[in-house]
Scaffold this motif. Structure first.
Motif, short mmCIF file in Angstrom:
data_model
loop_
_atom_site.label_atom_id
_atom_site.label_comp_id
_atom_site.label_asym_id
_atom_site.label_seq_id
_atom_site.Cartn_x
_atom_site.Cartn_y
_atom_site.Cartn_z
N ASP A 118 0.85 -1.16 0.06
CA ASP A 118 -0.10 -0.07 -0.04
C ASP A 118 0.77 1.29 -0.10
N ILE A 119 1.66 1.38 1.19
CA ILE A 119 2.32 2.78 1.23
C ILE A 119 3.66 2.88 0.10
N TRP A 121 2.97 2.68 -2.64
CA TRP A 121 2.43 3.83 -3.78
C TRP A 121 2.58 5.20 -3.44
N LEU A 122 3.05 5.53 -2.23
CA LEU A 122 2.67 6.86 -1.70
C LEU A 122 3.78 7.92 -2.65
N PRO A 123 4.85 7.42 -2.82
CA PRO A 123 5.82 8.35 -3.63
C PRO A 123 5.26 8.93 -5.04
N ILE A 124 4.57 8.01 -5.63
CA ILE A 124 4.26 8.40 -6.91
C ILE A 124 3.01 9.06 -6.87
N LEU A 125 1.98 8.64 -5.60
CA LEU A 125 0.74 9.12 -5.71
C LEU A 125 0.77 10.63 -5.15
N VAL A 126 1.88 11.03 -4.49
CA VAL A 126 1.83 12.28 -4.05
C VAL A 126 2.48 13.06 -5.26
N ILE A 127 3.20 12.63 -5.92
CA ILE A 127 3.54 13.61 -7.27
C ILE A 127 2.28 13.43 -8.05
N TRP A 128 1.36 12.57 -8.35
CA TRP A 128 0.16 12.73 -9.40
C TRP A 128 -1.05 13.34 -8.39
N MET A 136 -5.04 9.35 -0.06
CA MET A 136 -5.49 8.57 0.99
C MET A 136 -6.36 7.71 0.64
N THR A 137 -7.50 8.09 0.08
CA THR A 137 -8.32 7.18 -0.48
C THR A 137 -8.07 6.14 -1.38
N PHE A 138 -7.02 6.55 -2.28
CA PHE A 138 -6.49 5.51 -3.18
C PHE A 138 -5.62 4.36 -2.48
N VAL A 139 -4.93 4.97 -1.48
CA VAL A 139 -4.23 3.76 -0.86
C VAL A 139 -5.02 2.84 0.02
N VAL A 141 -8.42 2.05 -0.45
CA VAL A 141 -9.21 1.31 -1.50
C VAL A 141 -8.19 0.19 -2.06
N TYR A 142 -6.70 0.62 -2.26
CA TYR A 142 -5.96 -0.39 -2.87
C TYR A 142 -5.73 -1.44 -1.86
N THR A 143 -5.78 -1.02 -0.70
CA THR A 143 -5.35 -1.98 0.33
C THR A 143 -6.50 -2.99 0.95
N VAL A 144 -7.62 -2.35 0.71
CA VAL A 144 -8.77 -3.36 1.28
C VAL A 144 -9.05 -4.25 -0.01
N LEU A 145 -8.77 -3.72 -1.49
CA LEU A 145 -9.20 -4.37 -2.58
C LEU A 145 -8.70 -5.97 -2.74
N PHE A 146 -7.41 -6.09 -2.28
CA PHE A 146 -6.74 -7.34 -2.62
C PHE A 146 -7.10 -8.47 -1.68
N PRO A 147 -7.24 -8.33 -0.31
CA PRO A 147 -7.79 -9.48 0.46
C PRO A 147 -9.27 -9.63 -0.13
N VAL A 148 -9.94 -8.60 -0.32
CA VAL A 148 -11.41 -8.99 -0.52
C VAL A 148 -11.44 -9.73 -1.91
N VAL A 149 -10.78 -9.30 -3.03
CA VAL A 149 -10.75 -10.07 -4.17
C VAL A 149 -10.14 -11.63 -3.92
N LEU A 150 -9.07 -11.63 -3.40
CA LEU A 150 -8.56 -13.02 -3.36
C LEU A 150 -9.41 -14.06 -2.28
N ASN A 151 -9.93 -13.39 -1.54
CA ASN A 151 -10.99 -14.39 -0.49
C ASN A 151 -12.26 -14.58 -1.19
N THR A 152 -12.63 -13.70 -1.97
CA THR A 152 -13.77 -13.91 -2.74
C THR A 152 -13.72 -14.86 -3.82
N VAL A 153 -12.39 -15.11 -4.56
CA VAL A 153 -12.23 -16.06 -5.47
C VAL A 153 -12.27 -17.32 -4.74
#
Lengths: 268, 252
Positions: A118-119, A121-128, A136-139, A141-153
Protein backbone atom coordinates in the motif's frame (compact mmCIF):
# COMPACT_ATOMS: atom_id res chain seq x y z
CA UNK A 1 -9.17 -22.38 46.96
CA UNK A 2 -12.94 -22.59 47.32
CA UNK A 3 -13.04 -18.83 47.63
CA UNK A 4 -11.22 -18.49 44.29
CA UNK A 5 -13.79 -20.71 42.61
CA UNK A 6 -16.63 -18.73 44.19
CA UNK A 7 -15.18 -15.46 42.95
CA UNK A 8 -14.66 -16.98 39.50
CA UNK A 9 -18.26 -18.22 39.47
CA UNK A 10 -19.54 -14.78 40.44
CA UNK A 11 -17.40 -13.24 37.66
CA UNK A 12 -18.76 -15.65 35.05
CA UNK A 13 -22.33 -14.85 36.09
CA UNK A 14 -21.56 -11.13 35.99
CA UNK A 15 -20.12 -11.36 32.45
CA UNK A 16 -23.18 -13.31 31.36
CA UNK A 17 -25.38 -10.43 32.49
CA UNK A 18 -23.06 -7.65 31.35
CA UNK A 19 -20.89 -8.89 28.42
CA UNK A 20 -18.97 -5.60 28.37
CA UNK A 21 -17.41 -6.58 31.71
CA UNK A 22 -15.72 -9.51 29.96
CA UNK A 23 -14.28 -7.06 27.43
CA UNK A 24 -13.01 -4.50 29.94
CA UNK A 25 -11.78 -6.77 32.73
CA UNK A 26 -8.62 -8.06 30.96
CA UNK A 27 -7.47 -4.43 30.61
CA UNK A 28 -7.64 -3.74 34.34
CA UNK A 29 -4.26 -5.39 35.11
CA UNK A 30 -2.69 -3.85 31.98
CA UNK A 31 -3.73 -0.32 32.95
CA UNK A 32 -2.81 -1.06 36.57
CA UNK A 33 0.71 -2.09 35.58
CA UNK A 34 1.01 0.98 33.35
CA UNK A 35 -0.09 3.23 36.23
CA UNK A 36 2.39 1.55 38.56
CA UNK A 37 5.34 1.93 36.16
CA UNK A 38 4.41 5.58 35.58
CA UNK A 39 3.99 6.21 39.31
CA UNK A 40 7.39 4.73 40.16
CA UNK A 41 8.85 6.95 37.41
CA UNK A 42 11.00 4.12 36.01
CA UNK A 43 11.15 6.28 32.90
CA UNK A 44 11.20 10.08 32.85
CA UNK A 45 7.64 11.44 33.08
CA UNK A 46 7.87 13.34 29.77
CA UNK A 47 8.53 10.09 27.93
CA UNK A 48 6.10 7.87 29.84
CA UNK A 49 2.91 9.61 30.99
CA UNK A 50 0.45 7.99 33.39
CA UNK A 51 -3.05 6.76 32.43
CA UNK A 52 -4.47 9.79 34.20
CA UNK A 53 -2.42 12.18 32.03
CA UNK A 54 -3.72 10.48 28.89
CA UNK A 55 -7.28 10.62 30.21
CA UNK A 56 -6.91 14.39 30.89
CA UNK A 57 -5.57 14.88 27.38
CA UNK A 58 -8.54 12.91 26.02
CA UNK A 59 -10.98 15.18 27.88
CA UNK A 60 -9.06 18.28 26.81
CA UNK A 61 -8.91 17.39 23.11
CA UNK A 62 -12.52 16.25 23.09
CA UNK A 63 -13.57 19.51 24.74
CA UNK A 64 -11.69 21.54 22.13
CA UNK A 65 -13.36 19.48 19.39
CA UNK A 66 -10.07 18.40 17.79
CA UNK A 67 -10.41 14.74 18.68
CA UNK A 68 -14.00 14.26 17.45
CA UNK A 69 -13.10 15.99 14.15
CA UNK A 70 -9.97 13.94 13.59
CA UNK A 71 -11.72 10.73 14.60
CA UNK A 72 -14.52 11.44 12.17
CA UNK A 73 -12.04 12.19 9.39
CA UNK A 74 -10.24 8.89 9.89
CA UNK A 75 -13.37 6.77 10.22
CA UNK A 76 -15.05 8.33 7.19
CA UNK A 77 -11.90 7.80 5.11
CA UNK A 78 -11.80 4.17 6.13
CA UNK A 79 -15.53 3.68 5.48
CA UNK A 80 -15.38 5.30 2.03
CA UNK A 81 -12.26 3.33 1.13
CA UNK A 82 -13.74 0.08 2.37
CA UNK A 83 -17.00 0.68 0.49
CA UNK A 84 -15.10 1.24 -2.77
CA UNK A 85 -12.85 -1.72 -2.05
CA UNK A 86 -15.91 -3.96 -1.63
CA UNK A 87 -17.80 -2.50 -4.58
CA UNK A 88 -14.83 -3.22 -6.84
CA UNK A 89 -13.45 -6.31 -5.11
CA UNK A 90 -16.51 -8.53 -4.76
CA UNK A 91 -17.65 -8.39 -8.42
CA UNK A 92 -14.05 -8.77 -9.58
CA UNK A 93 -13.58 -11.77 -7.27
CA UNK A 94 -16.79 -13.40 -8.52
CA UNK A 95 -15.72 -12.86 -12.13
CA UNK A 96 -12.25 -14.31 -11.59
CA UNK A 97 -13.61 -17.17 -9.49
CA UNK A 98 -16.22 -18.21 -12.06
CA UNK A 99 -14.55 -17.46 -15.38
CA UNK A 100 -11.45 -19.30 -16.46
CA UNK A 101 -10.43 -16.70 -19.03
CA UNK A 102 -10.75 -13.87 -16.49
CA UNK A 103 -8.73 -15.95 -14.05
CA UNK A 104 -5.93 -16.50 -16.53
CA UNK A 105 -5.90 -12.88 -17.63
CA UNK A 106 -6.10 -11.19 -14.25
CA UNK A 107 -4.63 -13.48 -11.60
CA UNK A 108 -0.90 -12.85 -12.36
CA UNK A 109 -1.55 -9.10 -12.54
CA UNK A 110 -3.32 -9.20 -9.19
CA UNK A 111 -0.46 -11.02 -7.52
CA UNK A 112 2.00 -8.55 -9.04
CA UNK A 113 0.05 -5.52 -7.83
CA UNK A 114 -0.53 -7.05 -4.42
CA UNK A 115 3.23 -7.28 -3.94
CA UNK A 116 3.57 -3.49 -4.31
CA UNK A 117 2.42 -2.80 -0.77
CA UNK A 118 0.00 0.00 0.00
CA UNK A 119 2.35 2.75 1.14
CA UNK A 120 4.89 1.84 -1.53
CA UNK A 121 2.46 3.71 -3.79
CA UNK A 122 2.73 6.92 -1.78
CA UNK A 123 5.75 8.46 -3.54
CA UNK A 124 4.14 8.31 -6.96
CA UNK A 125 0.65 9.15 -5.64
CA UNK A 126 1.95 12.30 -3.95
CA UNK A 127 3.44 13.41 -7.26
CA UNK A 128 0.21 12.64 -9.12
CA UNK A 129 -2.43 13.77 -6.63
CA UNK A 130 -0.57 15.80 -3.99
CA UNK A 131 -0.98 15.66 -0.22
CA UNK A 132 -4.67 15.06 0.20
CA UNK A 133 -7.82 13.01 0.21
CA UNK A 134 -7.39 11.42 -3.23
CA UNK A 135 -4.02 10.00 -2.28
CA UNK A 136 -5.31 8.61 1.02
CA UNK A 137 -8.47 7.15 -0.51
CA UNK A 138 -6.41 5.47 -3.23
CA UNK A 139 -4.16 3.85 -0.63
CA UNK A 140 -7.10 2.52 1.42
CA UNK A 141 -9.07 1.24 -1.58
CA UNK A 142 -5.91 -0.42 -2.85
CA UNK A 143 -5.27 -2.05 0.52
CA UNK A 144 -8.85 -3.27 1.05
CA UNK A 145 -9.22 -4.48 -2.53
CA UNK A 146 -6.73 -7.35 -2.58
CA UNK A 147 -7.82 -9.32 0.48
CA UNK A 148 -11.44 -8.93 -0.66
CA UNK A 149 -10.71 -10.10 -4.24
CA UNK A 150 -8.47 -13.01 -3.23
CA UNK A 151 -10.87 -14.28 -0.56
CA UNK A 152 -13.89 -13.85 -2.82
CA UNK A 153 -12.18 -15.97 -5.49
CA UNK A 154 -11.44 -18.58 -2.85
CA UNK A 155 -15.06 -18.46 -1.61
CA UNK A 156 -16.54 -18.72 -5.10
CA UNK A 157 -14.39 -21.76 -5.84
CA UNK A 158 -15.33 -23.42 -2.56
CA UNK A 159 -19.06 -23.48 -3.39
CA UNK A 160 -19.88 -27.11 -4.26
CA UNK A 161 -20.77 -27.31 -7.99
CA UNK A 162 -23.71 -29.57 -7.11
CA UNK A 163 -25.47 -26.57 -5.54
CA UNK A 164 -25.30 -24.63 -8.80
CA UNK A 165 -26.63 -27.74 -10.59
CA UNK A 166 -29.47 -28.02 -8.09
CA UNK A 167 -30.38 -24.37 -8.66
CA UNK A 168 -30.26 -24.78 -12.45
CA UNK A 169 -32.50 -27.83 -12.42
CA UNK A 170 -34.97 -25.82 -10.31
CA UNK A 171 -35.06 -23.20 -13.06
CA UNK A 172 -32.35 -20.73 -12.05
CA UNK A 173 -30.65 -18.80 -14.84
CA UNK A 174 -27.06 -17.59 -14.83
CA UNK A 175 -27.68 -14.46 -12.73
CA UNK A 176 -29.91 -16.30 -10.28
CA UNK A 177 -27.15 -18.86 -9.76
CA UNK A 178 -24.70 -16.05 -8.95
CA UNK A 179 -27.13 -14.24 -6.66
CA UNK A 180 -28.75 -17.22 -4.93
CA UNK A 181 -25.87 -19.71 -4.80
CA UNK A 182 -22.41 -18.29 -5.52
CA UNK A 183 -22.61 -15.10 -3.43
CA UNK A 184 -24.16 -16.62 -0.28
CA UNK A 185 -21.86 -19.63 -0.58
CA UNK A 186 -18.82 -17.36 -0.82
CA UNK A 187 -20.02 -14.99 1.90
CA UNK A 188 -18.01 -16.46 4.81
CA UNK A 189 -14.83 -16.03 2.76
CA UNK A 190 -15.87 -12.56 1.61
CA UNK A 191 -16.30 -11.53 5.25
CA UNK A 192 -12.88 -12.94 6.08
CA UNK A 193 -11.47 -10.88 3.20
CA UNK A 194 -13.28 -7.81 4.45
CA UNK A 195 -12.00 -8.35 7.97
CA UNK A 196 -8.41 -8.64 6.73
CA UNK A 197 -8.90 -5.76 4.32
CA UNK A 198 -10.29 -3.44 6.95
CA UNK A 199 -7.46 -4.36 9.31
CA UNK A 200 -4.80 -3.64 6.69
CA UNK A 201 -6.73 -0.60 5.50
CA UNK A 202 -6.88 0.86 8.99
CA UNK A 203 -3.11 0.53 9.35
CA UNK A 204 -2.49 1.91 5.86
CA UNK A 205 -4.73 4.87 6.64
CA UNK A 206 -2.79 5.77 9.77
CA UNK A 207 0.48 5.46 7.83
CA UNK A 208 -0.90 7.62 5.01
CA UNK A 209 -2.15 10.23 7.47
CA UNK A 210 1.25 10.34 9.13
CA UNK A 211 2.98 10.91 5.79
CA UNK A 212 0.54 12.97 3.74
CA UNK A 213 -2.28 13.88 6.14
CA UNK A 214 -3.52 17.22 7.38
CA UNK A 215 -6.04 15.72 9.82
CA UNK A 216 -7.01 12.36 11.33
CA UNK A 217 -5.69 10.17 14.13
CA UNK A 218 -2.43 9.39 12.33
CA UNK A 219 -1.85 13.09 11.76
CA UNK A 220 -2.68 13.80 15.42
CA UNK A 221 0.02 11.37 16.54
CA UNK A 222 2.66 12.65 14.15
CA UNK A 223 1.82 16.26 14.92
CA UNK A 224 2.17 15.48 18.64
CA UNK A 225 5.62 14.08 18.01
CA UNK A 226 6.60 17.37 16.37
CA UNK A 227 5.34 19.21 19.44
CA UNK A 228 6.97 16.65 21.75
CA UNK A 229 3.63 15.71 23.33
CA UNK A 230 4.05 12.06 24.31
CA UNK A 231 0.63 12.10 26.01
CA UNK A 232 -1.15 12.64 22.71
CA UNK A 233 0.85 9.94 20.98
CA UNK A 234 -0.27 7.51 23.68
CA UNK A 235 -3.84 8.71 23.30
CA UNK A 236 -3.73 8.15 19.54
CA UNK A 237 -2.44 4.61 19.96
CA UNK A 238 -5.13 3.72 22.46
CA UNK A 239 -7.85 5.14 20.22
CA UNK A 240 -6.61 3.00 17.32
CA UNK A 241 -6.99 -0.14 19.40
CA UNK A 242 -10.42 0.75 20.78
CA UNK A 243 -11.76 1.75 17.39
CA UNK A 244 -10.69 -1.50 15.80
CA UNK A 245 -12.28 -3.46 18.62
CA UNK A 246 -15.56 -1.62 18.03
CA UNK A 247 -15.51 -2.24 14.27
CA UNK A 248 -14.75 -5.92 14.81
CA UNK A 249 -17.26 -6.68 17.56
CA UNK A 250 -20.09 -4.36 16.51
CA UNK A 251 -19.94 -4.75 12.74
CA UNK A 252 -18.03 -7.84 11.59
CA UNK A 253 -18.81 -10.36 14.33
CA UNK A 254 -22.62 -9.87 14.16
CA UNK A 255 -22.53 -10.38 10.37
CA UNK A 256 -20.63 -13.62 10.85
CA UNK A 257 -23.04 -14.83 13.53
CA UNK A 258 -26.12 -14.29 11.34
CA UNK A 259 -24.62 -15.78 8.16
CA UNK A 260 -21.95 -18.48 7.96
CA UNK A 261 -22.26 -19.64 11.56
CA UNK A 262 -26.06 -19.75 11.46
CA UNK A 263 -25.99 -21.76 8.23
CA UNK A 264 -23.50 -24.29 9.55
CA UNK A 265 -20.89 -23.32 6.94
CA UNK A 266 -18.45 -22.13 9.61
CA UNK A 267 -17.95 -23.88 12.91
CA UNK A 268 -18.31 -21.65 15.93
CA UNK B 1 -47.10 -35.33 -17.03
CA UNK B 2 -44.70 -36.27 -19.81
CA UNK B 3 -42.65 -39.30 -20.75
CA UNK B 4 -38.88 -39.56 -21.15
CA UNK B 5 -37.25 -41.05 -24.23
CA UNK B 6 -33.60 -42.00 -24.70
CA UNK B 7 -32.75 -42.89 -28.29
CA UNK B 8 -29.36 -44.41 -29.15
CA UNK B 9 -27.79 -42.31 -26.41
CA UNK B 10 -24.00 -42.40 -26.22
CA UNK B 11 -21.21 -40.65 -24.35
CA UNK B 12 -17.53 -40.60 -25.31
CA UNK B 13 -14.87 -38.98 -23.18
CA UNK B 14 -11.42 -37.97 -24.27
CA UNK B 15 -9.05 -39.12 -21.54
CA UNK B 16 -6.12 -36.65 -21.53
CA UNK B 17 -3.93 -39.00 -19.48
CA UNK B 18 -4.03 -42.02 -21.75
CA UNK B 19 -4.68 -39.90 -24.84
CA UNK B 20 -7.49 -42.23 -25.93
CA UNK B 21 -11.24 -41.99 -26.34
CA UNK B 22 -13.28 -43.78 -23.68
CA UNK B 23 -16.80 -44.99 -24.47
CA UNK B 24 -18.77 -44.52 -21.24
CA UNK B 25 -22.22 -45.09 -22.74
CA UNK B 26 -22.91 -47.11 -25.91
CA UNK B 27 -26.24 -46.84 -27.64
CA UNK B 28 -28.72 -46.78 -24.75
CA UNK B 29 -32.38 -46.65 -25.74
CA UNK B 30 -35.03 -46.43 -23.05
CA UNK B 31 -38.63 -45.29 -22.87
CA UNK B 32 -40.13 -44.12 -19.57
CA UNK B 33 -43.89 -43.64 -20.03
CA UNK B 34 -45.69 -40.66 -18.52
CA UNK B 35 -46.43 -41.46 -14.89
CA UNK B 36 -44.17 -44.50 -14.82
CA UNK B 37 -41.57 -45.23 -12.12
CA UNK B 38 -38.45 -46.82 -13.61
CA UNK B 39 -35.38 -47.90 -11.62
CA UNK B 40 -31.99 -48.18 -13.28
CA UNK B 41 -29.74 -50.58 -11.44
CA UNK B 42 -26.17 -51.64 -12.14
CA UNK B 43 -22.75 -52.07 -10.62
CA UNK B 44 -20.62 -49.00 -9.98
CA UNK B 45 -18.92 -47.77 -13.11
CA UNK B 46 -21.72 -48.98 -15.39
CA UNK B 47 -22.54 -45.41 -16.40
CA UNK B 48 -25.85 -44.93 -14.62
CA UNK B 49 -24.95 -41.59 -13.04
CA UNK B 50 -23.48 -40.41 -16.36
CA UNK B 51 -26.83 -41.13 -18.02
CA UNK B 52 -28.69 -39.20 -15.32
CA UNK B 53 -26.30 -36.24 -15.61
CA UNK B 54 -26.88 -36.15 -19.36
CA UNK B 55 -30.65 -36.26 -18.96
CA UNK B 56 -30.46 -33.51 -16.33
CA UNK B 57 -28.39 -31.47 -18.78
CA UNK B 58 -25.31 -31.26 -16.55
CA UNK B 59 -23.21 -33.11 -19.13
CA UNK B 60 -23.47 -32.89 -22.92
CA UNK B 61 -24.16 -36.20 -24.68
CA UNK B 62 -22.07 -37.36 -27.60
CA UNK B 63 -24.73 -39.02 -29.71
CA UNK B 64 -28.39 -39.95 -29.87
CA UNK B 65 -31.40 -38.07 -28.47
CA UNK B 66 -32.85 -37.24 -25.06
CA UNK B 67 -36.51 -36.25 -25.31
CA UNK B 68 -38.92 -35.07 -22.62
CA UNK B 69 -42.49 -35.11 -23.91
CA UNK B 70 -41.05 -35.44 -27.41
CA UNK B 71 -38.84 -32.32 -27.09
CA UNK B 72 -35.03 -32.59 -27.06
CA UNK B 73 -33.35 -31.35 -23.87
CA UNK B 74 -30.77 -28.55 -23.96
CA UNK B 75 -28.92 -27.96 -20.70
CA UNK B 76 -30.45 -28.10 -17.21
CA UNK B 77 -34.06 -27.02 -16.81
CA UNK B 78 -37.00 -27.07 -14.41
CA UNK B 79 -38.88 -29.67 -16.49
CA UNK B 80 -36.45 -32.24 -15.04
CA UNK B 81 -36.32 -32.17 -11.25
CA UNK B 82 -33.23 -33.73 -9.67
CA UNK B 83 -32.75 -35.32 -6.25
CA UNK B 84 -29.04 -35.63 -5.45
CA UNK B 85 -27.18 -38.23 -3.43
CA UNK B 86 -25.52 -35.41 -1.46
CA UNK B 87 -28.95 -33.70 -0.94
CA UNK B 88 -27.57 -30.39 -2.35
CA UNK B 89 -29.80 -28.25 -0.13
CA UNK B 90 -28.90 -24.53 0.04
CA UNK B 91 -27.34 -24.16 3.52
CA UNK B 92 -28.21 -20.44 3.69
CA UNK B 93 -31.89 -20.97 3.07
CA UNK B 94 -34.42 -22.29 5.54
CA UNK B 95 -36.24 -25.51 4.72
CA UNK B 96 -39.23 -23.46 3.59
CA UNK B 97 -37.10 -21.26 1.30
CA UNK B 98 -35.33 -24.31 -0.11
CA UNK B 99 -38.65 -25.87 -1.09
CA UNK B 100 -40.01 -22.55 -2.37
CA UNK B 101 -36.90 -22.00 -4.53
CA UNK B 102 -38.27 -23.60 -7.72
CA UNK B 103 -41.51 -21.58 -7.66
CA UNK B 104 -39.45 -18.46 -6.87
CA UNK B 105 -37.40 -19.02 -10.03
CA UNK B 106 -40.69 -19.30 -11.96
CA UNK B 107 -41.63 -15.87 -10.62
CA UNK B 108 -44.36 -17.03 -8.23
CA UNK B 109 -45.12 -14.32 -5.60
CA UNK B 110 -43.83 -14.88 -2.07
CA UNK B 111 -47.13 -15.66 -0.34
CA UNK B 112 -48.15 -18.10 -3.07
CA UNK B 113 -44.80 -19.94 -3.24
CA UNK B 114 -44.66 -20.28 0.54
CA UNK B 115 -48.15 -21.76 0.46
CA UNK B 116 -47.00 -24.30 -2.14
CA UNK B 117 -43.89 -25.10 -0.08
CA UNK B 118 -45.94 -25.62 3.10
CA UNK B 119 -48.31 -27.98 1.29
CA UNK B 120 -45.43 -30.15 0.11
CA UNK B 121 -43.68 -30.04 3.49
CA UNK B 122 -46.91 -31.25 5.08
CA UNK B 123 -47.02 -34.24 2.70
CA UNK B 124 -43.57 -35.32 3.89
CA UNK B 125 -44.35 -34.60 7.56
CA UNK B 126 -41.87 -31.71 7.63
CA UNK B 127 -44.17 -28.85 8.67
CA UNK B 128 -42.35 -28.43 11.99
CA UNK B 129 -38.98 -28.01 10.26
CA UNK B 130 -40.05 -25.18 7.90
CA UNK B 131 -38.10 -22.45 9.71
CA UNK B 132 -34.93 -24.43 10.32
CA UNK B 133 -31.69 -24.51 8.35
CA UNK B 134 -30.55 -27.74 6.64
CA UNK B 135 -27.52 -28.10 8.94
CA UNK B 136 -29.93 -28.39 11.87
CA UNK B 137 -31.64 -31.48 10.40
CA UNK B 138 -30.69 -35.16 10.36
CA UNK B 139 -29.60 -36.76 7.07
CA UNK B 140 -32.98 -38.45 6.61
CA UNK B 141 -34.83 -35.18 7.16
CA UNK B 142 -32.49 -33.36 4.76
CA UNK B 143 -33.22 -35.83 1.97
CA UNK B 144 -36.97 -35.57 2.61
CA UNK B 145 -36.51 -31.85 1.97
CA UNK B 146 -34.47 -32.68 -1.15
CA UNK B 147 -37.28 -34.85 -2.54
CA UNK B 148 -39.99 -32.36 -1.65
CA UNK B 149 -38.00 -29.45 -3.12
CA UNK B 150 -37.84 -31.24 -6.48
CA UNK B 151 -41.54 -32.20 -6.36
CA UNK B 152 -42.74 -28.71 -5.36
CA UNK B 153 -41.46 -27.43 -8.70
CA UNK B 154 -43.84 -29.85 -10.44
CA UNK B 155 -41.31 -31.28 -12.92
CA UNK B 156 -42.33 -33.39 -15.92
CA UNK B 157 -39.69 -35.93 -15.00
CA UNK B 158 -38.12 -36.59 -11.60
CA UNK B 159 -34.51 -37.80 -11.72
CA UNK B 160 -33.20 -39.42 -8.56
CA UNK B 161 -29.48 -40.23 -8.24
CA UNK B 162 -28.99 -42.79 -5.45
CA UNK B 163 -30.86 -40.42 -3.15
CA UNK B 164 -30.96 -42.71 -0.13
CA UNK B 165 -27.43 -44.13 -0.37
CA UNK B 166 -26.02 -41.92 2.36
CA UNK B 167 -28.63 -42.41 5.09
CA UNK B 168 -28.71 -45.25 7.61
CA UNK B 169 -30.51 -48.51 6.77
CA UNK B 170 -33.61 -47.99 8.93
CA UNK B 171 -34.12 -44.42 7.74
CA UNK B 172 -33.62 -45.59 4.18
CA UNK B 173 -36.52 -48.08 4.45
CA UNK B 174 -38.76 -45.38 5.90
CA UNK B 175 -37.82 -42.97 3.12
CA UNK B 176 -38.46 -45.62 0.46
CA UNK B 177 -41.94 -46.32 1.87
CA UNK B 178 -42.66 -42.58 2.03
CA UNK B 179 -41.51 -42.17 -1.56
CA UNK B 180 -43.92 -44.86 -2.80
CA UNK B 181 -46.72 -43.22 -0.80
CA UNK B 182 -46.01 -39.69 -2.12
CA UNK B 183 -45.51 -41.02 -5.65
CA UNK B 184 -48.87 -42.82 -5.47
CA UNK B 185 -50.44 -39.38 -4.88
CA UNK B 186 -48.53 -37.39 -7.50
CA UNK B 187 -47.77 -40.05 -10.14
CA UNK B 188 -44.72 -38.24 -11.53
CA UNK B 189 -42.58 -39.78 -14.23
CA UNK B 190 -39.55 -41.03 -12.27
CA UNK B 191 -36.13 -42.30 -13.25
CA UNK B 192 -34.47 -43.69 -10.14
CA UNK B 193 -30.75 -44.59 -10.19
CA UNK B 194 -29.46 -47.07 -7.61
CA UNK B 195 -27.02 -49.91 -7.08
CA UNK B 196 -29.33 -51.51 -4.48
CA UNK B 197 -31.36 -54.30 -6.10
CA UNK B 198 -33.97 -54.52 -3.30
CA UNK B 199 -34.55 -50.77 -3.50
CA UNK B 200 -34.87 -50.88 -7.30
CA UNK B 201 -37.54 -53.59 -7.20
CA UNK B 202 -39.37 -52.20 -4.16
CA UNK B 203 -39.90 -48.76 -5.71
CA UNK B 204 -40.38 -49.32 -9.41
CA UNK B 205 -42.91 -50.39 -12.03
CA UNK B 206 -39.99 -51.55 -14.15
CA UNK B 207 -36.32 -52.24 -13.44
CA UNK B 208 -33.65 -51.61 -16.08
CA UNK B 209 -30.35 -53.42 -15.60
CA UNK B 210 -27.38 -51.51 -16.96
CA UNK B 211 -23.89 -52.81 -17.60
CA UNK B 212 -20.80 -51.26 -19.15
CA UNK B 213 -22.86 -48.52 -20.73
CA UNK B 214 -25.49 -50.86 -22.21
CA UNK B 215 -29.00 -51.95 -21.25
CA UNK B 216 -28.74 -55.62 -20.34
CA UNK B 217 -32.36 -56.37 -19.50
CA UNK B 218 -35.68 -54.95 -18.33
CA UNK B 219 -37.92 -56.55 -15.73
CA UNK B 220 -41.55 -55.58 -15.05
CA UNK B 221 -42.59 -55.26 -11.40
CA UNK B 222 -46.31 -55.78 -10.91
CA UNK B 223 -46.41 -55.62 -7.11
CA UNK B 224 -49.48 -53.87 -5.63
CA UNK B 225 -49.15 -50.32 -4.21
CA UNK B 226 -48.71 -48.73 -1.72
CA UNK B 227 -45.78 -50.95 -0.83
CA UNK B 228 -44.48 -51.72 2.66
CA UNK B 229 -41.23 -53.42 3.55
CA UNK B 230 -42.99 -55.71 6.04
CA UNK B 231 -45.19 -57.05 3.24
CA UNK B 232 -42.47 -57.09 0.61
CA UNK B 233 -40.12 -59.14 2.77
CA UNK B 234 -42.80 -61.87 3.09
CA UNK B 235 -43.96 -61.64 -0.52
CA UNK B 236 -42.58 -64.54 -2.64
CA UNK B 237 -43.14 -62.48 -5.81
CA UNK B 238 -40.92 -59.66 -4.46
CA UNK B 239 -38.26 -62.21 -3.55
CA UNK B 240 -38.44 -63.88 -6.94
CA UNK B 241 -38.10 -60.53 -8.78
CA UNK B 242 -35.24 -59.41 -6.53
CA UNK B 243 -33.41 -62.69 -7.14
CA UNK B 244 -33.96 -62.33 -10.87
CA UNK B 245 -32.62 -58.76 -10.97
CA UNK B 246 -29.70 -59.65 -8.71
CA UNK B 247 -28.73 -62.49 -11.03
CA UNK B 248 -28.67 -60.08 -13.99
CA UNK B 249 -26.66 -57.48 -12.08
CA UNK B 250 -24.11 -60.07 -10.98
CA UNK B 251 -23.85 -61.41 -14.51
CA UNK B 252 -23.29 -57.85 -15.68
Amino acid sequence: MILVWKIWGAYVRLTARFPSVATLMPFVPVVGLWALVAHLELFPKVFFPSPLDVWRSFIDLTWKGILPDYLQDSVVRLAVGAAWGMALGIPLGVLIGMNRIAYRALWPVLLFLQAIGDIAWLPILVIWFGYGLVTMTFVIVYTVLFPVVLNTVLGVRSVPPVLARAAQSLGAGRWSVVWEVILPGALPNIITGLRNGLGYGWRALIAAEIIVGTSGIGFLMFDARRAGSVVEIFLGMIILGILWYIVDSWVLAPIERTTGQRWGLVTR
Amino acid sequence: MKGLTLRHLSKTYFDPYSGTRVDAIHDVSLQVEAGEFVSVVGPSGCGKTTILNMIAGFLPHSGGDILVGGKPVKGPGPDRGVVFQSFALFPWKTVLDNVAFGPKMRGVARAEREKIAREYLAIAGLSEAAGRYPSELSGGMQQRVGVVRALANDPDVLLMDEPFASVDAQTRMTLQEELTRIWAEKRNTVLFITHDVGEAVFLADRVVVLTKGRVLDEIKVGLPRPRKWDDANKDPEFQRLSAQVLEKVRAA
